[in-house]
Design an enzyme around this catalytic site. Structure first.
Site, short mmCIF file in Angstrom:
data_model
loop_
_atom_site.label_atom_id
_atom_site.label_comp_id
_atom_site.label_asym_id
_atom_site.label_seq_id
_atom_site.Cartn_x
_atom_site.Cartn_y
_atom_site.Cartn_z
N HIS A 299 -21.48 24.19 -50.96
CA HIS A 299 -21.21 24.37 -52.39
C HIS A 299 -22.42 23.95 -53.23
O HIS A 299 -22.84 24.65 -54.15
CB HIS A 299 -19.99 23.53 -52.80
CG HIS A 299 -18.69 23.99 -52.23
ND1 HIS A 299 -18.26 25.30 -52.28
CD2 HIS A 299 -17.70 23.30 -51.60
CE1 HIS A 299 -17.06 25.39 -51.71
NE2 HIS A 299 -16.71 24.20 -51.27
N HIS B 208 -19.76 20.97 -45.47
CA HIS B 208 -18.95 21.82 -46.34
C HIS B 208 -19.39 21.67 -47.80
O HIS B 208 -19.66 22.67 -48.49
CB HIS B 208 -17.48 21.45 -46.19
CG HIS B 208 -16.56 22.26 -47.05
ND1 HIS B 208 -15.94 23.41 -46.60
CD2 HIS B 208 -16.15 22.09 -48.34
CE1 HIS B 208 -15.20 23.92 -47.57
NE2 HIS B 208 -15.30 23.13 -48.64
N GLU B 209 -19.49 20.45 -48.27
CA GLU B 209 -19.85 20.22 -49.67
C GLU B 209 -21.31 20.58 -49.93
O GLU B 209 -21.65 21.02 -51.04
CB GLU B 209 -19.57 18.76 -50.05
CG GLU B 209 -18.12 18.32 -49.90
CD GLU B 209 -17.15 19.20 -50.68
OE1 GLU B 209 -17.57 19.85 -51.66
OE2 GLU B 209 -15.97 19.23 -50.30
#
Length: 453
Positions: A26, A22-23
């Site tokens: 980003h 997920h990170e």
């Protein structure tokens, strides 16, 4: 204690994998948009390990493994040198900011597809939606032991979990389910399960039991554990004998033996008991006798059999496996189906039709992580895919604090042509924190109830 440690360990593994992806979503898009990333952290709190790359980004693993974050250069969070203003997140065009924020949930969606692809290539062993016991509503509707579900309301059924998911949704919506089955003799039938007749307030977590259905793999196998001295089976049947038929009628589970023996007793005379004894097929003649437990219970016909103290595991009969190429569209289809089911359940909870007991917290997730890890790699990949998809959906909810809340701010900025005021954004953050705290509190409450019960 082993289950506790296993649950904690596999929960940490799951969170570590999902949060990292997920990170990274980003981080990767932020770097492509020219944003300077200060820190990429898996976990919160004091770093246990860290290192910096040539771009000045600190990569860290922190002490509290309950999430993670990517910290970017931003004028709203501190002073930024004039020479670095071009790398500040808040200075980027709104479409780039939208892309950076949306990249986290999108990474989880892509991870879900990849994990399901791996699951299908390895092959996930499961059980078919074959009935092992029928009573109540299902028996009245004509369902029979041995019926294998092929589709429900036009949706194909591959496993018992598929069937249970679709039946639960139909029951919550209050409509009858049209079920295509193949009976024990291989003949197709169409039957209707009248779920609309379920009483108000029925247990949504056990729709199958409420409707009178029990799956074949949940039934104890028809294996002799021991015989009762002095009764007909003593000395004729042996521990470990697998009873395959009684009087010509196929036996699939131990629970089918009792009713068949009662029918034999009422008919009178002896019957042939067919057994598999270590690969050898035998036909043994036995005659039931009348018996009364403890001298004061009701009389019943008996042979004197008891099941094993430890039930034998059922044989998997619905392995989901595809080749590497065929698994690609299968993974996308499965992701779409799971997303539709999850969004549908959320809508039903918001409208009050589905129980909020369906919301699970970290305790339940940890237990499921441990249980699926024990069942093999394919099952653990399925668990990771399911949680990754859930993480993507939850993060896209328009709640401030979550990615979806930030996307809502940026969409408003696109429409009005200027950013929201700091005051409005701060107020939204407080509302988001309150909603998130309430949701987490409900999840913990459900976990505690499950543990107590």
């Amino acid at each position: 204690m082993n289950d506790l440690l296993g649950s904690v360990w596999w929960m940490i593994v799951a969170i570590g994998v999902l949060v990292t992806f997920h990170e990274f979503g980003h981080y990767w898009v932020a770097r492509r948009c020219g944003v300077k990333v200060l820190r990429f952290s898996v976990g919160f709190g004091r770093p246990l390990w860290s290192r910096r790359n040539r771009h000045g980004t600190e990569f860290a693993i922190a002490a509290i493994p309950l999430g993670g974050y990517v910290k970017m250069l931003d004028e709203r969070e501190g002073d930024v040198a004039t020479s670095e203003l071009s790398g500040a997140f808040n200075r980027k065009p709104v479409l780039q900011r939208i892309a950076i924020v949306a990249a986290g949930p999108i990474a989880n969606l892509l991870l879900c597809v990849a994990l399901l692809w791996g699951m299908f290539v390895i092959g996930r062993p499961d059980y078919s939606a074959t009935l092992g016991q029928v009573d109540g509503m299902a028996a009245s509707a004509g369902f029979q032991v041995g019926d294998r579900f092929e589709s429900i309301d036009g949706r194909p059924v591959r496993t018992w979990m598929d069937a249970l998911q679709i039946l639960t949704t139909a029951a919550i919506d209050g409509h009858d389910a049209e079920v295509a089955v193949v009976d024990a003799a291989g003949q197709p039938h169409s039957r209707v399960l009248p779920l609309s007749r379920l009483a108000d307030g029925f247990n949504q977590e056990s729709v199958g039991r409420e409707a009178g259905l029990a799956w074949q793999h949940q039934m104890a196998p028809a294996v002799v554990g021991k015989t009762v001295p002095g009764l007909p089976a003593d000395g004729v049947l042996l521990a470990g004998d697998h009873i395959t038929a009684i009087d010509g009628n196929r036996i699939r589970s131990f629970s089918e033996i009792g009713p068949r023996i009662q029918a034999l007793g009422e008919r009178g005379g002896s019957a042939m008991i067919e057994v598999d004894r270590q690969g050898e097929r035998l036909a043994l003649e036995l005659q039931p006798v009348r018996r009364r437990d403890n001298g004061d219970g009701p009389e019943y016909w008996a042979l004197g059999l008891a099941p094993p103290e430890t039930a034998m595991p059922a044989v998997h009969d619905a392995v989901q496996r595809f080749g590497p190429v065929a698994a690609i569209p299968a993974a996308f289809r499965e992701t779409g189906r799971m997303a539709a089911d999850a969004l549908g359940m959320m809508r039903r909870m918001l409208t009050g039709h589905a129980s909020v007991k369906n919301i699970s917290g970290p305790v339940t997730i940890a237990q499921v992580a441990n249980a699926t890890a024990k069942r093999g790699v394919a099952w653990f990949l399925f668990f990771l895919a399911l949680v990754s998809l859930s993480l993507a959906i939850i993060n896209l909810l328009p709640i401030p604090v979550l990615d979806g809340g930030h996307l809502l701010y940026y969409l408003i900025e696109l429409v009005k042509g200027s950013p929201l005021s700091e005051r409005s954004m701060v107020a939204g953050q407080y509302v988001g924190l309150a909603l998130l705290a309430g949701l987490m509190g409900l999840a913990f409450y459900n976990d505690i109830l499950r543990l107590v019960s």
